[in-house]
Design a protein around this motif. Structure first.
Motif, PDB file in Angstrom:
ATOM      1  N   ILE A  92       0.466  -1.305  -0.015  1.00  8.06           N
ATOM      2  CA  ILE A  92      -0.343  -0.063   0.090  1.00  8.06           C
ATOM      3  C   ILE A  92       1.410   1.127   0.355  1.00  8.06           C
ATOM      4  N   GLY A  93       0.587   2.155  -0.613  1.00  5.54           N
ATOM      5  CA  GLY A  93       1.414   3.770  -0.725  1.00  5.54           C
ATOM      6  C   GLY A  93       0.631   4.266   0.303  1.00  5.54           C
ATOM      7  N   VAL A  94       1.383   4.989   1.190  1.00  2.72           N
ATOM      8  CA  VAL A  94       1.023   6.261   2.023  1.00  2.72           C
ATOM      9  C   VAL A  94       1.394   7.335   1.150  1.00  2.72           C
ATOM     10  N   ASP A 129       2.071  15.097   8.249  1.00  5.36           N
ATOM     11  CA  ASP A 129       1.351  14.894   9.530  1.00  5.36           C
ATOM     12  C   ASP A 129       0.516  14.414   9.768  1.00  5.36           C
ATOM     13  N   GLU A 130      -0.685  14.436   8.475  1.00  6.25           N
ATOM     14  CA  GLU A 130      -1.537  13.736   7.924  1.00  6.25           C
ATOM     15  C   GLU A 130      -1.682  12.162   7.116  1.00  6.25           C
ATOM     16  N   PRO A 131      -0.960  11.850   7.018  1.00  7.74           N
ATOM     17  CA  PRO A 131      -1.015  10.632   5.511  1.00  7.74           C
ATOM     18  C   PRO A 131      -2.339   9.938   5.400  1.00  7.74           C
ATOM     19  N   GLU A 132      -2.192   9.901   3.906  1.00 10.03           N
ATOM     20  CA  GLU A 132      -3.677   9.130   3.582  1.00 10.03           C
ATOM     21  C   GLU A 132      -2.561   7.359   2.401  1.00 10.03           C
ATOM     22  N   CYS A 133      -3.471   6.585   2.524  1.00  9.02           N
ATOM     23  CA  CYS A 133      -3.137   6.106   1.986  1.00  9.02           C
ATOM     24  C   CYS A 133      -3.856   5.620   0.554  1.00  9.02           C
ATOM     25  N   SER A 134      -3.197   4.858  -0.525  1.00  6.15           N
ATOM     26  CA  SER A 134      -3.962   4.259  -1.611  1.00  6.15           C
ATOM     27  C   SER A 134      -4.521   3.214  -1.444  1.00  6.15           C
ATOM     28  N   LEU A 164       6.231  10.045   1.221  1.00  8.27           N
ATOM     29  CA  LEU A 164       6.394   9.375   0.805  1.00  8.27           C
ATOM     30  C   LEU A 164       6.863   8.073   1.851  1.00  8.27           C
ATOM     31  N   VAL A 165       5.936   6.610   1.576  1.00  8.49           N
ATOM     32  CA  VAL A 165       6.337   5.681   1.506  1.00  8.49           C
ATOM     33  C   VAL A 165       5.650   4.872   0.752  1.00  8.49           C
ATOM     34  N   ARG A 166       6.011   3.175   1.029  1.00  8.60           N
ATOM     35  CA  ARG A 166       4.895   2.255   0.283  1.00  8.60           C
ATOM     36  C   ARG A 166       5.500   0.834   1.479  1.00  8.60           C
ATOM     37  N   ALA A 167       4.558   0.671   2.467  1.00 12.04           N
ATOM     38  CA  ALA A 167       4.234  -0.323   3.741  1.00 12.04           C
ATOM     39  C   ALA A 167       3.647  -1.322   2.743  1.00 12.04           C
ATOM     40  N   ASP A 168       4.836  -2.687   2.640  1.00 16.90           N
ATOM     41  CA  ASP A 168       4.559  -3.998   2.648  1.00 16.90           C
ATOM     42  C   ASP A 168       4.111  -4.880   3.562  1.00 16.90           C
ATOM     43  N   PHE A 169       3.471  -6.055   2.797  1.00 18.16           N
ATOM     44  CA  PHE A 169       2.688  -7.206   4.279  1.00 18.16           C
ATOM     45  C   PHE A 169       2.594  -8.166   4.219  1.00 18.16           C
ATOM     46  N   PHE A 170       2.741  -9.215   4.317  1.00 23.69           N
ATOM     47  CA  PHE A 170       1.869 -10.472   4.611  1.00 23.69           C
ATOM     48  C   PHE A 170       0.694 -10.759   4.664  1.00 23.69           C
ATOM     49  N   LEU A 171       0.024 -11.693   3.890  1.00 22.06           N
ATOM     50  CA  LEU A 171      -0.963 -12.206   4.141  1.00 22.06           C
ATOM     51  C   LEU A 171      -1.798 -13.629   4.345  1.00 22.06           C
ATOM     52  N   THR A 172      -1.470 -14.068   5.523  1.00 21.76           N
ATOM     53  CA  THR A 172      -1.389 -15.691   5.677  1.00 21.76           C
ATOM     54  C   THR A 172      -3.124 -16.153   4.941  1.00 21.76           C
ATOM     55  N   LYS A 173      -3.168 -17.608   4.470  1.00 23.00           N
ATOM     56  CA  LYS A 173      -4.709 -18.003   4.567  1.00 23.00           C
ATOM     57  C   LYS A 173      -5.265 -17.966   5.218  1.00 23.00           C
ATOM     58  N   THR A 203       9.195   4.087 -11.456  1.00 24.70           N
ATOM     59  CA  THR A 203       8.728   4.614 -12.472  1.00 24.70           C
ATOM     60  C   THR A 203       7.829   4.585 -13.032  1.00 24.70           C
ATOM     61  N   PRO A 204       6.362   5.202 -14.157  1.00 30.60           N
ATOM     62  CA  PRO A 204       5.433   5.202 -13.432  1.00 30.60           C
ATOM     63  C   PRO A 204       4.661   3.654 -14.086  1.00 30.60           C
ATOM     64  N   PHE A 205       5.945   2.667 -14.492  1.00 27.13           N
ATOM     65  CA  PHE A 205       5.414   1.021 -14.113  1.00 27.13           C
ATOM     66  C   PHE A 205       5.799   0.999 -12.762  1.00 27.13           C
ATOM     67  N   SER A 206       6.207   1.069 -11.692  1.00 29.08           N
ATOM     68  CA  SER A 206       6.512   0.666 -10.500  1.00 29.08           C
ATOM     69  C   SER A 206       4.850   0.797  -9.316  1.00 29.08           C
ATOM     70  N   MET A 207       5.725  -0.553  -8.698  1.00 27.78           N
ATOM     71  CA  MET A 207       3.929  -0.609  -7.723  1.00 27.78           C
ATOM     72  C   MET A 207       3.319   0.827  -6.659  1.00 27.78           C
ATOM     73  N   PHE A 208       4.469   1.630  -6.126  1.00 25.83           N
ATOM     74  CA  PHE A 208       4.051   3.023  -5.991  1.00 25.83           C
ATOM     75  C   PHE A 208       2.931   3.839  -6.624  1.00 25.83           C
ATOM     76  N   PRO A 209       3.402   4.192  -7.899  1.00 27.23           N
ATOM     77  CA  PRO A 209       3.015   5.106  -8.312  1.00 27.23           C
ATOM     78  C   PRO A 209       1.914   4.683  -9.036  1.00 27.23           C
ATOM     79  N   LEU A 210       1.685   3.122  -9.180  1.00 32.80           N
ATOM     80  CA  LEU A 210       0.451   2.726 -10.233  1.00 32.80           C
ATOM     81  C   LEU A 210      -0.916   2.531  -9.142  1.00 32.80           C
ATOM     82  N   LEU A 211      -0.684   2.049  -7.853  1.00 30.44           N
ATOM     83  CA  LEU A 211      -1.099   2.643  -6.334  1.00 30.44           C
ATOM     84  C   LEU A 211      -1.462   3.739  -7.060  1.00 30.44           C
ATOM     85  N   TRP A 212      -0.861   4.608  -6.580  1.00 27.05           N
ATOM     86  CA  TRP A 212      -2.680   6.039  -6.338  1.00 27.05           C
ATOM     87  C   TRP A 212      -2.829   6.571  -7.250  1.00 27.05           C
ATOM     88  N   GLN A 213      -2.136   6.179  -9.053  1.00 30.62           N
ATOM     89  CA  GLN A 213      -2.864   6.077 -10.542  1.00 30.62           C
ATOM     90  C   GLN A 213      -4.438   5.857 -10.118  1.00 30.62           C
TER      91      GLN A 213
END
Length: 364
Positions: free
Chosen positions: A224-226, A230-235, A290-299, A315-325
């Motif tokens: 997810i993108g942040v 002081d008042e961050p938002e998420c993608s 900005l940050v990109r936060a990475d997680f694991f989600l188990t079954k 880059t325009p094809f990287s995860m962070f910009p695509l999340l915001w797009q």
């Protein structure tokens, strides 16, 4: 007011080439009616070169290396002395890895009192060092997989002891990583002692400190993108679905052999949990921009935070910009927002007093 934007890229890092690709993409997205764009290139040997005003997008990575027309400068020459009422200087670090994303350049820019895009010294250094980052997440109460860390010196003195600690505390499979590097450089998955030994050697080629993390079989990798101060938002949330065993450098940058699913198919409840955890992580490192936060989600639906990246692929094809797009923020708009956050944070810092006069009580 027009912004004089210095794109700082390259760097003395294993991620030098990644940085060049990022800078090339950013030049193609900038509105020259709003920005005066100046390339600022750090060579692989650490030499700083400044180019002239870009009147349009760079045509190639070769052009950005400033082999023709670039002027070698000392970093301290980056001052805002030429700033006028019509322009404001902002530095946009597009550096990945050590000597750029780890707080070193950020510290220099702080000393020069220049506004710059992205995280400050503390967040950058904590976000780069995976051991420090995980310790901060522990303190913030964020769930993580088991991990252990080692110095090269202790491994060289007692290699078998380090392997035995991994086997007894974490087990197989596990992931071995340099503590201070990104872009999946130097990372290996180990399923037995032989692979663990090779993984240690590989990781210690890139850092004096490594981290070993417990593997989660079958877990989904979501990100997810942040964005903000002081008042961050998420993608929206994206999912990495590598066709290889894990998302290594080759899968990330060379094969294209990885699917990015945006938005990820997850429940609203999981989405809310990820947002809350991402903002907690952002604040735990005192993030900015900005940050990109990475997680694991188990079954079973259990979430674990893996890491935050304080200068994610851009880059325009990287995860962070695509999340915001997919959150209705285009690539050019994303860049403009980040520059705005840099200016906002710089203005706030100017309010801080740097002198102290002790109040003298009147004598009765």
């Amino acid at each position: 007011m027009k912004t004089k934007l210095h794109l700082l890229y390259g760097g003395k890092s294993a991620e030098h080439q990644v940085s060049l690709q990022t800078a090339l993409a950013v030049t193609k997205a900038l509105d020259t009616d709003k920005f005066e764009v100046y390339p600022l290139y750090i060579t692989e040997t650490g030499e700083w070169k400044r180019g002239g005003l870009l009147n349009g997008p760079a045509e190639s990575v070769h052009q950005l290396k400033l082999e023709e027309g670039g002027t070698t400068i000392a970093p301290l020459a980056l001052t805002n002395e030429e700033e006028t009422e019509e322009t404001q200087t902002v530095v946009f670090p597009l550096l990945h890895g050590p000597n750029g994303e780890d707080g070193t350049v950020q510290g220099m820019l702080e000393l020069l009192n220049l506004p710059y895009v992205g995280n400050g010294v503390l967040a950058s250094s904590a976000g780069m060092d995976k051991v420090i980052m995980k310790n901060l997440f522990d303190q913030a109460g964020l769930p993580q997989v088991g991990y252990a860390h080692f110095l090269r010196s202790e491994w060289e003195k007692a290699a078998d002891t380090t392997y035995e600690k991994v086997e007894s505390e974490l087990g197989y499979p596990c992931f071995v990583k340099p503590a201070n590097l990104g872009s999946s450089v130097g990372i290996s998955k180990a399923k037995n002692r032989k692979e663990l030994e090779a993984a240690f050697r590989e990781a210690f080629d890139y850092d004096r400190k490594i981290i070993v993390e417990q593997g989660l079989e079958g877990a989904r990798e979501i990100e997810i993108g942040v964005l903000g101060n002081d008042e961050p938002e998420c993608s929206v949330i994206g999912e990495i679905a590598p066709k290889t065993e894990f998302y290594d450098y080759k899968a990330k940058y060379e094969d294209g052999d990885t699917a990015m699913i945006i938005p990820a198919e997850i429940s609203e409840d999981i989405y809310e949990q990820v947002k809350e955890m991402a903002i907690t992580a952002f604040k735990a490192i005192d993030g900015a921009g900005l940050v990109r936060a990475d997680f694991f989600l188990t079954k079973e639906g259990k979430l674990y935070i893996n890491e935050v990246n304080t200068m994610p692929g851009f880059t325009p094809f990287s995860m962070f910009p695509l999340l915001w797009q997919h959150t209705d923020v285009s690539y050019p708009q994303l860049i403009e927002k980040l520059v705005g956050y840099a200016q906002q944070r710089h203005e706030e810092k100017q309010k801080i007093k740097h002198t102290f006069k002790k109040k003298i009580s009147p004598v009765d």
